[in-house]
Motif scaffolding. Structure first.
Motif: not given
Length: 203
Positions: A114-123, A160-174
């Motif tokens: 429970x880290x992102x404050x968004x169930x879908x993102x947590x999952x 197997x996902x890309x190292x980019x700003x779509x797949x690596x995000x900040x908490x503030x962007x959730x």
């Protein structure tokens, strides 16, 4: 219309198969083998977060993993560990990265922290906390960036996902987040470059 209808049926069949597969892993008594203290990232330490602060799952079979969420603790290492061990805290992350480069795992990647404050993102994500304060750039040491980049690269490689700003995000962007971390002093360009470099070395 016929071909369109067949396409809809085929898509529904695929979706149905995925849902059945996912439902299998959600059934009581169906779970992957686990050992206490087992870690997912080589070299990490292990301290178990309170079960109240995460949910058992069987990722990526029940939920795909395709995101990393970058956090900053707004506190020290030990206070962050203690918070995740506290059942009243109601939050945790999979990892905490310290300024000296030490990585502590507190929730298995199999499970939903429970880290992102968004169930879908947590999952769908792995949460990485970084010890420090958003308004103190000195907290983001070379050792912290290096250790976190290696960890993130390992996660990207295994799922197997890309190292980019779509797949690596900040908490503030959730979506729906009310946090500001990792803040303006987090060097995203440097971090993503380091993650990609670590991936290249591993390859």
């Amino acid at each position: 219309m016929l071909f369109g209808g067949l396409g809809v049926v085929a898509a529904a069949a695929v979706a149905g198969r995925d849902e059945i597969s996912r439902a299998w892993w959600l059934m009581p008594g169906v779970s992957k083998p686990r050992k206490e203290g087992e870690i997912d990232h080589a070299g990490a330490g292990w301290t178990a977060a309170s079960p109240a602060n995460w949910r058992m799952a069987d990722r990526p079979d029940d939920y795909r993993v395709d995101r990393i969420v970058v956090h900053v603790t707004q506190g020290g290492f030990q206070s962050s560990v203690d918070a995740f061990k506290n059942p009243w805290h109601k939050a945790s992350a999979h990892y905490i990265v310290r300024g000296d480069g030490h990585v502590e795992q507190m929730v298995r990647e199999l499970d939903v922290a429970f880290h992102a404050g968004n169930r879908s993102m947590n999952e769908r994500s792995v949460g990485i906390e970084h010890v420090g304060f958003v308004d103190r750039p000195k907290d983001f040491t070379d050792a912290l960036y290096t250790a976190s980049a290696r960890l993130a690269a390992d996660i990207c490689r295994r799922y197997d996902f890309p190292a980019d700003r779509t797949h690596i995000v900040g908490h503030s962007e959730v979506p729906g987040a009310d946090h500001t971390d990792p803040g303006d002093h987090w060097d995203w360009d440097r971090y993503i470059r380091m993650v990609r470099e670590a991936l290249a070395v591993a390859a």
